[in-house]
Write a protein that holds these residues in place. Structure first.
Motif, PDB file in Angstrom:
ATOM      1  N   ASN A 183      35.895  43.043  71.197  1.00 29.44           N
ATOM      2  CA  ASN A 183      36.313  43.749  72.285  1.00 29.44           C
ATOM      3  C   ASN A 183      35.131  44.851  72.647  1.00 29.44           C
ATOM      4  OD1 ASN A 183      38.900  42.611  72.923  1.00 29.44           O
ATOM      5  ND2 ASN A 183      39.742  43.447  71.135  1.00 29.44           N
ATOM      6  N   ILE A 184      33.924  44.451  72.586  1.00 28.48           N
ATOM      7  CA  ILE A 184      32.774  45.589  73.056  1.00 28.48           C
ATOM      8  C   ILE A 184      32.183  45.051  74.213  1.00 28.48           C
ATOM      9  CG2 ILE A 184      32.595  46.135  70.509  1.00 28.48           C
ATOM     10  CD1 ILE A 184      30.453  44.127  70.357  1.00 28.48           C
ATOM     11  N   LYS A 185      31.192  46.048  74.593  1.00 24.18           N
ATOM     12  CA  LYS A 185      30.699  45.754  75.742  1.00 24.18           C
ATOM     13  C   LYS A 185      29.143  45.714  75.731  1.00 24.18           C
ATOM     14  CE  LYS A 185      33.938  48.314  78.577  1.00 24.18           C
ATOM     15  NZ  LYS A 185      34.023  49.684  79.843  1.00 24.18           N
ATOM     16  N   ARG A 186      28.505  45.607  74.475  1.00 23.83           N
ATOM     17  CA  ARG A 186      27.230  45.521  74.325  1.00 23.83           C
ATOM     18  C   ARG A 186      26.739  45.203  72.993  1.00 23.83           C
ATOM     19  NH1 ARG A 186      28.602  50.392  75.776  1.00 23.83           N
ATOM     20  NH2 ARG A 186      27.946  50.145  77.945  1.00 23.83           N
ATOM     21  N   VAL A 187      25.909  44.617  72.580  1.00 24.14           N
ATOM     22  CA  VAL A 187      25.255  44.258  71.226  1.00 24.14           C
ATOM     23  C   VAL A 187      23.694  44.583  71.269  1.00 24.14           C
ATOM     24  CG1 VAL A 187      27.020  42.624  70.494  1.00 24.14           C
ATOM     25  CG2 VAL A 187      24.969  41.953  71.663  1.00 24.14           C
ATOM     26  N   GLY A 188      23.514  44.884  69.902  1.00 19.17           N
ATOM     27  CA  GLY A 188      21.664  45.144  70.043  1.00 19.17           C
ATOM     28  C   GLY A 188      21.175  43.873  69.851  1.00 19.17           C
ATOM     29  N   VAL A 189      19.895  43.603  70.187  1.00 15.28           N
ATOM     30  CA  VAL A 189      19.293  42.560  70.142  1.00 15.28           C
ATOM     31  C   VAL A 189      18.019  42.770  69.267  1.00 15.28           C
ATOM     32  CG1 VAL A 189      18.054  40.668  71.017  1.00 15.28           C
ATOM     33  CG2 VAL A 189      19.839  41.795  72.388  1.00 15.28           C
ATOM     34  N   THR A 190      17.788  41.939  67.905  1.00 10.70           N
ATOM     35  CA  THR A 190      16.726  42.219  67.110  1.00 10.70           C
ATOM     36  C   THR A 190      15.859  40.721  66.810  1.00 10.70           C
ATOM     37  OG1 THR A 190      17.965  41.348  65.188  1.00 10.70           O
ATOM     38  CG2 THR A 190      18.411  43.685  65.823  1.00 10.70           C
ATOM     39  N   ASN A 191      14.649  40.888  66.514  1.00 11.07           N
ATOM     40  CA  ASN A 191      13.663  39.871  66.231  1.00 11.07           C
ATOM     41  C   ASN A 191      14.372  39.414  64.920  1.00 11.07           C
ATOM     42  OD1 ASN A 191      12.522  41.627  64.457  1.00 11.07           O
ATOM     43  ND2 ASN A 191      10.889  42.160  65.644  1.00 11.07           N
ATOM     44  N   SER A 192      13.380  38.393  64.383  1.00 10.28           N
ATOM     45  CA  SER A 192      13.545  37.903  63.030  1.00 10.28           C
ATOM     46  C   SER A 192      13.423  38.721  61.950  1.00 10.28           C
ATOM     47  CB  SER A 192      12.645  36.544  62.995  1.00 10.28           C
ATOM     48  OG  SER A 192      11.260  36.913  62.954  1.00 10.28           O
ATOM     49  N   GLU A 193      12.682  39.758  62.275  1.00 11.87           N
ATOM     50  CA  GLU A 193      12.356  40.619  61.283  1.00 11.87           C
ATOM     51  C   GLU A 193      13.341  41.780  61.240  1.00 11.87           C
ATOM     52  OE1 GLU A 193       9.716  39.578  62.865  1.00 11.87           O
ATOM     53  OE2 GLU A 193       9.470  38.383  61.142  1.00 11.87           O
TER      54      GLU A 193
END
Length: 606
Positions: free
Chosen positions: A243-253
């Motif tokens: 129930n959230i509106k956003r997530v962080g995006v990370t690289n493989s590290e």
């Protein structure tokens, strides 16, 4: 047959469609048509052929050293690449029905392998890659952004990142420069947190805090993240689940590279999922909830038609079904009673693997010292509503309206002890269903307590586990086309393929005390723990996807035609590639049964 006819025939057979025009011309140049009468022997361990065979008409059986049929080949099938590549063969190939075939010379076949990487990969890689290649061929026309889109294929917003001791007013100024309402906070230990507009209103404006406080004082840790190369559909499932509106995006590290907003994911897919999710959350009456849950079948149809993998569909539908259960529990059960019990789903629902509503398996765990009787009228009402919503009742009455599945923690502990100490087929089944249980509403600690107790009771119960795992072998699994192309045209795919994988993996998971309930995740955890090899895990995941995809396709057709929903597939309506996928998948299931027999020493028990 003309050269054009030959090319057209070959172009339908993986991986010949990958050949360039020049390579196709070369292939045809070194290919002849041959005829072999019934009972002709083509290949033996002592006599390796100098040709690669592609069947035009007729059939060939492959026999093991003990004269058992291990595979049969029909029109458009080919064999035997291994004997040409490796110069040896442990099995015998014999004509079962008069054979007309193409024979491609060995030197030409090996040259095509050398000159075309895709052609080479098909024959030199393992069975998993072969299945993937066949699936790509079968579903290419259906592929869409649903199936193949990754997180980095959509809009990723530049992240406004500040250190944990940054003053709040400075962080807000920086976010204005970035033209974003979201502030990402990075702690000294590398963990990321988040500050949103709504958080500022609650934690700063309403509480009257000073804008010079460090951002770490109000940030929420940790920030949920996805990898940039994750499937976008998995990100959507996470957004809906939490129930959230956003997530962080990370690289493989693990480095933060941006923010993925819910609105951008939804615009990418433009499907009905978010609307249904919102309807469920906003439902204030049972009728509102019924209307919302009625839209699930349309989502399933849409996702399947667009080529979404069954695992992704089941995850998403599972999350929506969970929300239906949570909402109906909150609408029917008084608030005080809600906190004194735990509403659980079991079986395929607990494993998050029931896509079409085929039945319901649910139960209630009540806190010790609380009167169970006061819950019964509410549980009966819940079942009535679920049936009205289109969730069919369980034929085995494994429902919360049954007093057997509505008990206190202590009563369940006594029940699990009885299942283990006095096992019979019913007790094995009840334990299996209960082990797959998942808490959807109420006090989830009650179920955690029961699972802990169950794991403790199974310590050093090797004989019990052997009998429990033996259920994996309950139904015969055909290994050849002639075996599964039955006279009735119908094959119960659940019995011959889905159940053996589920039960075998469930047995391993129970022995390893794995709390995860979904079969796919259990397989991955078992691989990580070294209980199954990486290659075997990959094979099981692919086979599980194939057989569940075929089952879902058949079930949707039954719904469309107004027929009863079951687990049978019509083998005579399968296309060539679907038949090959099924054949390879059943081969994996057969090998997995042998593995379970060895792993639990089933052959040592009566």
């Amino acid at each position: 047959m003309s050269l054009q006819d030959q090319e057209l025939f070959l172009s339908k057979i993986p991986p010949f469609q990958a050949l360039t025009q020049e390579q196709m011309d070369y292939c045809i140049k070194y290919m002849d048509i041959a005829y072999y009468p019934k009972d002709s022997t083509l290949i033996t361990p002592e006599k390796i052929s100098n040709h690669f065979f592609i069947i035009i008409k007729g059939s060939v059986f492959e026999y093991s050293s003990d004269n058992a049929v291990v595979m049969d080949y029909h029109s458009e099938d080919s064999f035997d690449s291994n004997s040409l590549i490796y110069g040896k063969c442990k099995n015998t190939f014999k004509v079962h029905e008069d054979l007309i075939c193409y024979e491609l010379e060995k030197q030409a076949f090996l040259k095509l392998i050398e000159d075309n990487q895709e052609f080479k990969d098909f024959y030199l890689k393992d069975l998993v890659n072969k299945i993937k290649t066949l699936k790509d061929k079968e579903y290419t026309s259906e592929l869409s952004s649903f199936m193949i889109a990754k997180v980095d294929d959509t809009l990723i917003h530049e992240a406004c990142i500040v250190e944990e001791n940054t003053k709040l007013n400075d962080a807000i100024s920086k976010s204005m420069e970035y033209k974003t309402s979201t502030i990402i906070v990075k702690r000294d230990d590398g963990v990321y947190g988040i500050i949103t507009d709504s958080l500022l209103k609650v934690k700063v404006l309403l509480e009257g805090r000073d804008l010079t406080i460090p951002v770490k004082d109000i940030a929420i840790f940790p920030l949920l993240t996805v990898f940039s190369d994750d499937y976008l559909f998995e990100a959507l499932t996470l957004l809906i689940k939490r129930n959230i509106k956003r997530v962080g995006v990370t690289n493989s590290e693990g480095e933060m590279i941006g923010i993925l907003e819910q609105i951008d994911v939804l615009s990418h897919f433009a499907n009905h999922t978010y609307v249904v999710d919102s309807k469920i959350k906003k439902a204030k009456t049972i009728e509102d909830l019924k209307n919302a849950s009625g839209d699930l079948i349309n989502i399933i149809r849409s996702l399947h038609a667009k080529g979404v993998k069954v695992n992704h569909i089941s995850n998403l539908i599972g999350q929506l079904n969970t929300k239906v259960y949570q909402k109906i529990y909150s609408l029917v059960v008084p608030s005080q009673l809600q906190r004194e019990a735990c509403f659980i789903v079991m079986g395929s629902e607990g494993r998050n693997e029931q896509i079409i509503k085929t039945d319901q398996d649910n139960a209630l765990v009540v806190k010790d010292g609380v009167d169970v009787e006061q819950y019964r009228p509410y549980m009966n009402k819940i079942i009535e509503h679920l049936i009205d919503f289109g969730y069919p009742p369980c034929e085995g009455n494994i429902m919360v309206s049954n007093p057997f599945w509505c008990k206190t923690v202590s009563e369940y502990k006594a029940e699990t002890a009885r299942w283990i100490e006095a096992p019979d087929m019913q007790n094995y089944m009840d334990l299996a269903i209960f082990f797959d249980s998942f808490a959807v509403a109420g006090d989830k600690e009650l179920l955690i307590n029961l699972k802990d107790d169950l794991f403790n009771k199974l310590h050093d119960k090797d004989v019990f586990m052997a009998y429990f795992a033996k259920a994996t072998l309950t139904f015969d699994t055909p290994t050849t086309v002639s075996n599964f192309m039955t006279k009735s045209n119908k094959l119960d795919i659940k019995k011959v393929a889905v159940f053996p994988i589920v039960q075998g993996i469930r047995s391993l998971a129970l022995r390893e005390k794995i709390r995860e309930t979904t079969t796919v995740k259990r397989i991955k955890i078992l691989q990580q723990r070294g209980e199954i090899e990486k290659e075997q895990a990959a094979e099981l995941l692919e086979a599980f996807d194939v057989v569940n995809t075929l089952r879902l396709k058949s079930q949707l057709e039954n719904i469309q035609d107004g027929n009863k929903i079951d687990n049978e597939i019509d083998t005579h309506t399968l296309g060539k590639i679907e038949r090959d996928l099924l054949k390879d998948s059943l081969k994996i299931v057969v090998e997995f049964k042998k593995f379970i027999t060895y792993k639990f020493k089933i052959d040592k028990i009566s």
